[in-house]
Design a protein around this motif. Sequence first.
Motif, PDB file in Angstrom:
ATOM      1  N   GLU A 154       0.860  -1.180   0.000  1.00 35.00           N
ATOM      2  CA  GLU A 154       0.000   0.000   0.000  1.00 35.00           C
ATOM      3  C   GLU A 154       0.901   1.236   0.000  1.00 35.00           C
ATOM      4  N   ILE A 155       0.713   2.103  -1.004  1.00 30.31           N
ATOM      5  CA  ILE A 155       1.579   3.260  -1.181  1.00 30.31           C
ATOM      6  C   ILE A 155       0.710   4.513  -1.229  1.00 30.31           C
ATOM      7  N   PHE A 156       1.009   5.484  -0.393  1.00 26.38           N
ATOM      8  CA  PHE A 156       0.253   6.737  -0.384  1.00 26.38           C
ATOM      9  C   PHE A 156       0.870   7.700  -1.394  1.00 26.38           C
ATOM     10  N   SER A 157       0.598   7.383  -2.654  1.00 30.57           N
ATOM     11  CA  SER A 157       1.072   8.164  -3.796  1.00 30.57           C
ATOM     12  C   SER A 157       0.188   7.827  -4.985  1.00 30.57           C
ATOM     13  N   ASP A 158       0.262   8.648  -6.011  1.00 28.39           N
ATOM     14  CA  ASP A 158      -0.560   8.420  -7.202  1.00 28.39           C
ATOM     15  C   ASP A 158      -0.033   7.233  -8.010  1.00 28.39           C
ATOM     16  N   ILE A 159      -0.902   6.649  -8.773  1.00 28.38           N
ATOM     17  CA  ILE A 159      -0.601   5.434  -9.524  1.00 28.38           C
ATOM     18  C   ILE A 159       0.521   5.639 -10.547  1.00 28.38           C
ATOM     19  N   GLU A 160       0.552   6.802 -11.205  1.00 26.98           N
ATOM     20  CA  GLU A 160       1.582   7.056 -12.222  1.00 26.98           C
ATOM     21  C   GLU A 160       2.980   7.082 -11.601  1.00 26.98           C
ATOM     22  N   THR A 161       3.105   7.735 -10.444  1.00 28.01           N
ATOM     23  CA  THR A 161       4.408   7.791  -9.763  1.00 28.01           C
ATOM     24  C   THR A 161       4.854   6.393  -9.350  1.00 28.01           C
ATOM     25  N   CYS A 162       3.931   5.610  -8.813  1.00 25.60           N
ATOM     26  CA  CYS A 162       4.268   4.239  -8.392  1.00 25.60           C
ATOM     27  C   CYS A 162       4.700   3.398  -9.589  1.00 25.60           C
ATOM     28  N   PHE A 163       3.936   3.487 -10.672  1.00 24.39           N
ATOM     29  CA  PHE A 163       4.235   2.716 -11.878  1.00 24.39           C
ATOM     30  C   PHE A 163       5.608   3.088 -12.436  1.00 24.39           C
ATOM     31  N   ASP A 164       5.859   4.392 -12.554  1.00 24.24           N
ATOM     32  CA  ASP A 164       7.133   4.835 -13.128  1.00 24.24           C
ATOM     33  C   ASP A 164       8.315   4.511 -12.220  1.00 24.24           C
ATOM     34  N   THR A 165       8.128   4.591 -10.919  1.00 15.44           N
ATOM     35  CA  THR A 165       9.216   4.221 -10.001  1.00 15.44           C
ATOM     36  C   THR A 165       9.541   2.740 -10.138  1.00 15.44           C
ATOM     37  N   ALA A 166       8.516   1.909 -10.287  1.00 11.37           N
ATOM     38  CA  ALA A 166       8.722   0.458 -10.395  1.00 11.37           C
ATOM     39  C   ALA A 166       9.475   0.073 -11.662  1.00 11.37           C
ATOM     40  N   ARG A 167       9.351   0.865 -12.723  1.00 11.34           N
ATOM     41  CA  ARG A 167      10.027   0.513 -13.980  1.00 11.34           C
ATOM     42  C   ARG A 167      11.282   1.341 -14.239  1.00 11.34           C
ATOM     43  N   SER A 168      11.695   2.093 -13.236  1.00  9.11           N
ATOM     44  CA  SER A 168      12.899   2.923 -13.356  1.00  9.11           C
ATOM     45  C   SER A 168      14.160   2.082 -13.149  1.00  9.11           C
ATOM     46  N   ILE A 169      15.013   2.077 -14.140  1.00  9.06           N
ATOM     47  CA  ILE A 169      16.299   1.383 -14.043  1.00  9.06           C
ATOM     48  C   ILE A 169      17.133   2.023 -12.930  1.00  9.06           C
ATOM     49  N   ASP A 170      17.113   3.347 -12.856  1.00  6.70           N
ATOM     50  CA  ASP A 170      17.909   4.066 -11.856  1.00  6.70           C
ATOM     51  C   ASP A 170      17.442   3.724 -10.436  1.00  6.70           C
ATOM     52  N   PHE A 171      16.121   3.678 -10.218  1.00  9.27           N
ATOM     53  CA  PHE A 171      15.603   3.304  -8.903  1.00  9.27           C
ATOM     54  C   PHE A 171      15.962   1.849  -8.581  1.00  9.27           C
ATOM     55  N   HIS A 172      15.808   0.971  -9.538  1.00  7.43           N
ATOM     56  CA  HIS A 172      16.129  -0.455  -9.322  1.00  7.43           C
ATOM     57  C   HIS A 172      17.576  -0.600  -8.858  1.00  7.43           C
ATOM     58  N   LYS A 173      18.468   0.084  -9.547  1.00  4.55           N
ATOM     59  CA  LYS A 173      19.889   0.029  -9.187  1.00  4.55           C
ATOM     60  C   LYS A 173      20.089   0.530  -7.756  1.00  4.55           C
ATOM     61  N   GLU A 174      19.483   1.642  -7.411  1.00  8.59           N
ATOM     62  CA  GLU A 174      19.619   2.218  -6.066  1.00  8.59           C
ATOM     63  C   GLU A 174      19.016   1.299  -4.995  1.00  8.59           C
ATOM     64  N   SER A 175      17.859   0.709  -5.292  1.00  9.71           N
ATOM     65  CA  SER A 175      17.164  -0.106  -4.293  1.00  9.71           C
ATOM     66  C   SER A 175      17.889  -1.427  -4.006  1.00  9.71           C
TER      67      SER A 175
END
Length: 158
Positions: free
Chosen positions: A9-30
Amino acid sequence: MSLIVLETEIFSDIETCFDTARSIDFHKESLKHTNEIPISGKTTGLIELGEWVSWEAKHLGFVQHLTSKVTAFERPYYFVDKMVLGAFKSYRHEHFFKAEGAKTIMLDKFYFESPCGVLGEFVNWVYLKKYMTDLLKTRNRLLKKEAEAAAKLLEPVL
């Protein structure tokens, strides 16, 4: 074939969640604790349908390589990445997103099959499924934090 299902459960809009999940840069950082880095294909930005990325990481004490490709994509509700080459016999990671008011429900379904037949199934039962579950939970916890921080930046100041 094993299946891991996680709901976040994420208190954020769906577009931000979707784009964060498919971000190569975020994946690398996480997954920096595994020294996971993109080495070819789509190595930065947001991955799209038909694109692929090869990763190098240290998992289970070994440097490993894995290539995955986005095989299904419906922004901002769903995408699938499948292993093309790597240590698993196969894997398919389905990412679902559903807006519920001011929050987004993110559902992960991670299907994987261990290599090496019966020996692989034993390793999966003893260790691998828990390891992969913990890895996905860590990533989801960080994704939640990232998306919620982005949502706070967009809140109007009164």
